[in-house]
Design an enzyme around this catalytic site. Sequence first.
Site, PDB file in Angstrom:
ATOM      1  N   ASP A  35       0.860  -1.185   0.000  1.00 17.17           N
ATOM      2  CA  ASP A  35       0.000   0.000   0.000  1.00 17.17           C
ATOM      3  C   ASP A  35       0.900   1.240   0.000  1.00 17.17           C
ATOM      4  OD1 ASP A  35      -1.692   2.106   0.705  1.00 17.17           O
ATOM      5  OD2 ASP A  35      -2.948   0.808   1.961  1.00 17.17           O
TER       6      ASP A  35
ATOM      7  N   SER B  34      -9.276   6.485  -8.438  1.00 17.44           N
ATOM      8  CA  SER B  34      -9.408   7.113  -9.757  1.00 17.44           C
ATOM      9  C   SER B  34     -10.828   7.510 -10.167  1.00 17.44           C
ATOM     10  CB  SER B  34      -8.838   6.158 -10.820  1.00 17.44           C
ATOM     11  OG  SER B  34      -9.669   5.019 -10.937  1.00 17.44           O
TER      12      SER B  34
ATOM     13  N   THR C 299      -3.719  13.216 -14.959  1.00 19.95           N
ATOM     14  CA  THR C 299      -4.941  13.338 -15.756  1.00 19.95           C
ATOM     15  C   THR C 299      -5.126  14.759 -16.282  1.00 19.95           C
ATOM     16  OG1 THR C 299      -7.346  13.400 -15.468  1.00 19.95           O
ATOM     17  CG2 THR C 299      -6.083  13.622 -13.477  1.00 19.95           C
ATOM     18  N   ASP C 300      -5.910  14.886 -17.344  1.00 18.85           N
ATOM     19  CA  ASP C 300      -6.252  16.228 -17.851  1.00 18.85           C
ATOM     20  C   ASP C 300      -7.230  16.936 -16.910  1.00 18.85           C
ATOM     21  OD1 ASP C 300      -8.546  14.739 -18.395  1.00 18.85           O
ATOM     22  OD2 ASP C 300      -8.700  15.323 -20.497  1.00 18.85           O
ATOM     23  N   GLU C 301      -7.832  16.184 -15.974  1.00 14.00           N
ATOM     24  CA  GLU C 301      -8.855  16.795 -15.109  1.00 14.00           C
ATOM     25  C   GLU C 301      -8.269  17.846 -14.167  1.00 14.00           C
ATOM     26  OE1 GLU C 301     -11.831  14.054 -13.666  1.00 14.00           O
ATOM     27  OE2 GLU C 301     -11.383  12.642 -15.278  1.00 14.00           O
TER      28      GLU C 301
ATOM     29  N   TYR D 119     -11.358  14.272  -6.646  1.00 11.82           N
ATOM     30  CA  TYR D 119     -10.390  13.444  -7.388  1.00 11.82           C
ATOM     31  C   TYR D 119      -9.362  14.327  -8.092  1.00 11.82           C
ATOM     32  CZ  TYR D 119      -8.469  10.971 -11.453  1.00 11.82           C
ATOM     33  OH  TYR D 119      -7.620  10.476 -12.414  1.00 11.82           O
TER      34      TYR D 119
ATOM     35  N   ALA E 234      -8.663  17.427  -7.625  1.00  6.88           N
ATOM     36  CA  ALA E 234      -7.880  18.241  -6.682  1.00  6.88           C
ATOM     37  C   ALA E 234      -6.737  17.410  -6.094  1.00  6.88           C
ATOM     38  CB  ALA E 234      -8.783  18.776  -5.571  1.00  6.88           C
TER      39      ALA E 234
ATOM     40  N   LYS F 278      -5.273  14.809  -7.539  1.00  7.32           N
ATOM     41  CA  LYS F 278      -4.269  14.563  -8.588  1.00  7.32           C
ATOM     42  C   LYS F 278      -3.451  15.832  -8.837  1.00  7.32           C
ATOM     43  CE  LYS F 278      -3.638  11.356 -10.768  1.00  7.32           C
ATOM     44  NZ  LYS F 278      -2.805  10.118 -10.562  1.00  7.32           N
TER      45      LYS F 278
ATOM     46  N   ARG G  80     -16.012  14.615 -23.359  1.00  5.56           N
ATOM     47  CA  ARG G  80     -14.730  14.058 -22.936  1.00  5.56           C
ATOM     48  C   ARG G  80     -13.917  13.719 -24.188  1.00  5.56           C
ATOM     49  NH1 ARG G  80     -16.440  16.117 -19.081  1.00  5.56           N
ATOM     50  NH2 ARG G  80     -16.728  15.312 -16.975  1.00  5.56           N
TER      51      ARG G  80
ATOM     52  N   PRO H  33     -22.610  16.290  -9.064  1.00  8.18           N
ATOM     53  CA  PRO H  33     -22.323  17.647  -8.556  1.00  8.18           C
ATOM     54  C   PRO H  33     -20.969  18.140  -9.084  1.00  8.18           C
ATOM     55  CG  PRO H  33     -22.655  16.065  -6.737  1.00  8.18           C
ATOM     56  CD  PRO H  33     -22.660  15.275  -8.004  1.00  8.18           C
TER      57      PRO H  33
HETATM   58  P1  NAD Z   1      -7.740   2.123 -11.519  1.00 13.97           P
HETATM   59  O1  NAD Z   1      -8.633   2.641 -10.448  1.00 13.97           O
HETATM   60  O2  NAD Z   1      -8.281   1.170 -12.538  1.00 13.97           O
HETATM   61  O3  NAD Z   1      -6.467   1.406 -10.869  1.00 13.97           O
HETATM   62  C1  NAD Z   1      -5.800   1.927  -9.771  1.00 13.97           C
HETATM   63  C2  NAD Z   1      -4.848   0.865  -9.260  1.00 13.97           C
HETATM   64  O4  NAD Z   1      -4.149   1.429  -8.132  1.00 13.97           O
HETATM   65  C3  NAD Z   1      -5.544  -0.395  -8.759  1.00 13.97           C
HETATM   66  O5  NAD Z   1      -4.851  -1.528  -9.213  1.00 13.97           O
HETATM   67  C4  NAD Z   1      -5.472  -0.281  -7.253  1.00 13.97           C
HETATM   68  O6  NAD Z   1      -5.419  -1.532  -6.583  1.00 13.97           O
HETATM   69  C5  NAD Z   1      -4.178   0.504  -7.072  1.00 13.97           C
HETATM   70  N1  NAD Z   1      -4.151   1.246  -5.817  1.00 13.97           N
HETATM   71  C6  NAD Z   1      -5.120   2.076  -5.323  1.00 13.97           C
HETATM   72  N2  NAD Z   1      -4.759   2.536  -4.117  1.00 13.97           N
HETATM   73  C7  NAD Z   1      -3.542   2.011  -3.846  1.00 13.97           C
HETATM   74  C8  NAD Z   1      -2.641   2.119  -2.765  1.00 13.97           C
HETATM   75  N3  NAD Z   1      -2.945   2.857  -1.687  1.00 13.97           N
HETATM   76  N4  NAD Z   1      -1.462   1.467  -2.819  1.00 13.97           N
HETATM   77  C9  NAD Z   1      -1.146   0.716  -3.906  1.00 13.97           C
HETATM   78  N5  NAD Z   1      -1.964   0.550  -4.946  1.00 13.97           N
HETATM   79  C10 NAD Z   1      -3.148   1.193  -4.929  1.00 13.97           C
HETATM   80  O7  NAD Z   1      -7.147   3.420 -12.204  1.00 13.97           O
HETATM   81  P2  NAD Z   1      -6.763   3.688 -13.720  1.00 13.97           P
HETATM   82  O8  NAD Z   1      -7.965   4.158 -14.452  1.00 13.97           O
HETATM   83  O9  NAD Z   1      -5.992   2.530 -14.239  1.00 13.97           O
HETATM   84  O10 NAD Z   1      -5.796   4.943 -13.552  1.00 13.97           O
HETATM   85  C11 NAD Z   1      -4.405   4.762 -13.289  1.00 13.97           C
HETATM   86  C12 NAD Z   1      -3.749   6.115 -13.175  1.00 13.97           C
HETATM   87  O11 NAD Z   1      -3.942   6.861 -14.379  1.00 13.97           O
HETATM   88  C13 NAD Z   1      -4.317   6.972 -12.041  1.00 13.97           C
HETATM   89  O12 NAD Z   1      -3.246   7.650 -11.432  1.00 13.97           O
HETATM   90  C14 NAD Z   1      -5.252   7.954 -12.749  1.00 13.97           C
HETATM   91  O13 NAD Z   1      -5.340   9.166 -12.041  1.00 13.97           O
HETATM   92  C15 NAD Z   1      -4.534   8.128 -14.074  1.00 13.97           C
HETATM   93  N6  NAD Z   1      -5.399   8.459 -15.217  1.00 13.97           N
HETATM   94  C16 NAD Z   1      -6.537   7.729 -15.472  1.00 13.97           C
HETATM   95  C17 NAD Z   1      -7.320   8.036 -16.584  1.00 13.97           C
HETATM   96  C18 NAD Z   1      -8.549   7.233 -16.925  1.00 13.97           C
HETATM   97  O14 NAD Z   1      -9.274   7.577 -17.858  1.00 13.97           O
HETATM   98  N7  NAD Z   1      -8.827   6.128 -16.260  1.00 13.97           N
HETATM   99  C19 NAD Z   1      -6.950   9.089 -17.428  1.00 13.97           C
HETATM  100  C20 NAD Z   1      -5.788   9.820 -17.126  1.00 13.97           C
HETATM  101  C21 NAD Z   1      -5.013   9.486 -16.027  1.00 13.97           C
HETATM  102  P1  TYD Z   2     -16.282   8.753 -16.087  1.00 15.80           P
HETATM  103  O1  TYD Z   2     -16.139   7.525 -16.937  1.00 15.80           O
HETATM  104  O2  TYD Z   2     -16.661   8.594 -14.647  1.00 15.80           O
HETATM  105  O3  TYD Z   2     -14.934   9.586 -16.250  1.00 15.80           O
HETATM  106  P2  TYD Z   2     -14.588  11.103 -15.767  1.00 15.80           P
HETATM  107  O4  TYD Z   2     -15.605  11.557 -14.801  1.00 15.80           O
HETATM  108  O5  TYD Z   2     -13.251  10.908 -15.146  1.00 15.80           O
HETATM  109  O6  TYD Z   2     -14.557  11.917 -17.021  1.00 15.80           O
HETATM  110  O7  TYD Z   2     -17.377   9.693 -16.761  1.00 15.80           O
HETATM  111  C1  TYD Z   2     -17.261  10.115 -18.122  1.00 15.80           C
HETATM  112  C2  TYD Z   2     -18.424  11.034 -18.405  1.00 15.80           C
HETATM  113  O8  TYD Z   2     -19.643  10.253 -18.354  1.00 15.80           O
HETATM  114  C3  TYD Z   2     -18.605  12.138 -17.373  1.00 15.80           C
HETATM  115  O9  TYD Z   2     -19.082  13.310 -18.029  1.00 15.80           O
HETATM  116  C4  TYD Z   2     -19.672  11.600 -16.445  1.00 15.80           C
HETATM  117  C5  TYD Z   2     -20.534  10.765 -17.362  1.00 15.80           C
HETATM  118  N1  TYD Z   2     -21.207   9.595 -16.734  1.00 15.80           N
HETATM  119  C6  TYD Z   2     -22.581   9.411 -16.929  1.00 15.80           C
HETATM  120  O10 TYD Z   2     -23.266  10.197 -17.608  1.00 15.80           O
HETATM  121  N2  TYD Z   2     -23.157   8.316 -16.342  1.00 15.80           N
HETATM  122  C7  TYD Z   2     -22.461   7.428 -15.579  1.00 15.80           C
HETATM  123  O11 TYD Z   2     -23.050   6.458 -15.045  1.00 15.80           O
HETATM  124  C8  TYD Z   2     -21.047   7.626 -15.425  1.00 15.80           C
HETATM  125  C9  TYD Z   2     -20.220   6.681 -14.599  1.00 15.80           C
HETATM  126  C10 TYD Z   2     -20.462   8.727 -16.027  1.00 15.80           C
END
Ligand code: NAD
Ligand code: TYD
Length: 351
Positions: free
Chosen positions: A62, A88, A133-135, A158, A160, A162, A222, A290
Site C-alpha cells: 500500500d 481514480s 490526468t487532464d482533469e 479526485y 484536486a 491529482k 470528454r 455535482p
Molecule cells: P484504476 O482505479 O483502474 O487502478 C488503480 C490501481 O491502483 C488499482 O490496481 C489499485 O489496486 C491501485 N491502488 C489504489 N490505491 C492504492 C494504494 N494505496 N497502494 C497501492 N496501490 C493502490 O485506475 P486507472 O484508471 O488505471 O488509472 C491509473 C492512473 O492513471 C491513475 O493515477 C489515474 O489518475 C490516471 N489516469 C486515469 C485516466 C482514466 O481515464 N482512467 C486518465 C488519465 C489518467
Molecule cells: P467517467 O467515466 O466517470 O470519467 P470522468 O468523470 O473521469 O470523465 O465519466 C465520463 C463522463 O460520463 C462524465 O461526463 C460523467 C458521465 N457519466 C454518466 O453520464 N453516467 C455514468 O453512469 C457515469 C459513470 C459517467
Amino acid sequence: MNKKVILITGGAGFIGSHVVREFVRKYPDNHIINLDALTYAGNLENLLDVQQAPNYTFVKADITDAAHILALFRTYRPDGIIHLAAESHVDRSIESPLSFVTTNVIGTVNLLNAAKDIWQNDFDGKRFHHVSTDEVYGSLGETGLFTETSAYDPHSPYSASKASSDHFVRAYHDTYGLPVVLTNCSNNYGPNHFPEKLIPLCINNILSNKPIPIYGNGKYTRDWLYVIDHARAIDLVYHKGNNGESYNVGGFNEWQNIQLVEELCRQMDEKLAREPGTSQKLITFVKDRPGHDLRYAIDAGKIHRQLGYAPSVSFEEGLGLTIDWFLSNKAWLEHVTSGQYQQYYQKQYKK
Ligand code: NAD
Ligand code: TYD
C-alpha cells in the site's frame, strides 16, 4: 550488466495492467515490479498472460504505508518508477474525499521520499514518471484545448488530489533535483476497464438489459483515448521525455456523452445481432453529478512534435475492440461486478 529495475505502481488496475504488459514484453532485459495494494480496482486477472514472465514480479503493498514502501525501495532499488496507483473515480471522490487525499497525495509523497532516499543525489539513469490526468486543468467551455501551460483549476476531490500530487512531483524536482516526468492524459477506454466508469458500465448494462444512466442532459464532453495508446505514450515519455517536463496525452477525439453512448449502443446492437435501436431504448437521464466538468479536450501537440507520438487506432475501431474484449471476457466482468460492486451500484444510482 545489471538489469534495470522499473517499479510500476497500480499495475493491477485498468491502465497500469496495460503498462505492465507493454514493459514486460518489450523490455525482457528490465525487471518489472508491479506494486499494487489490490483495492476493489486492482485485479491480478488483468495480468494472467504475463504473470509467469521471468522479468516480472508482483508485490502487494500500500503506497500509504511509508515504512513498507521505503523498505521495498531499499530491497529492490528501482532505477525507474512509473506511478499509476491512485483512487481514480470522480463519483467515489465525491462520497469519500479523504481516501483520495491519503492515496493520491500522501501515497505519491511517500514514493517521492523513497526514491529520494535510495537515489541520494546520484540521479544518473534514474526517472520518476508520474501518471496524471487532464482533469487537473478543470473544465473548458465550448472551445479551446488544455495545453501543458494551462493553469491548474481542479473541481472534483479526485482532480484536486491529482493536481496536488502533480505539484509535489514538480516540487521534488525543483527542490531536490529528482529526475521526474509527468503525463496528463485524457479519458481512457479499453479492455479491463472497471465498470464504474462510463463506457464499461454501459457495456455491462446493455448486456444485462439494465438502464443506461446518463448524468444531466448528457451534453458533457470528454476526449477519449484507447488505453493501449496511453501505455505507448507512457513508454515513450518514460524513455525519451525531457527531465522535469509534462506531456499532455490525448487523441484529438472529443465526444459528447450522449453521442458516444448512442454510438456504443449502435455497435452493441450490431455485435449482439439485436434489432437496431434496441440498446438505445435503455438510455435513461438521471440526476447530474455535482460539480460536473462540462468539457475536457487535450492539445497533444507537444508529445507529437517532440516525441513523434500518435494514437494507433481510431475511436470507432477502439470502441469495437473494447466491446469485443468484453464479449469474450464475460467471466472477468462477472467477477468484478459481483460482491462489493453491487453495493456501490445501488448506492450511486438509487439517488
Ligand atoms: P484504476 O482505479 O483502474 O487502478 C488503480 C490501481 O491502483 C488499482 O490496481 C489499485 O489496486 C491501485 N491502488 C489504489 N490505491 C492504492 C494504494 N494505496 N497502494 C497501492 N496501490 C493502490 O485506475 P486507472 O484508471 O488505471 O488509472 C491509473 C492512473 O492513471 C491513475 O493515477 C489515474 O489518475 C490516471 N489516469 C486515469 C485516466 C482514466 O481515464 N482512467 C486518465 C488519465 C489518467
Ligand atoms: P467517467 O467515466 O466517470 O470519467 P470522468 O468523470 O473521469 O470523465 O465519466 C465520463 C463522463 O460520463 C462524465 O461526463 C460523467 C458521465 N457519466 C454518466 O453520464 N453516467 C455514468 O453512469 C457515469 C459513470 C459517467
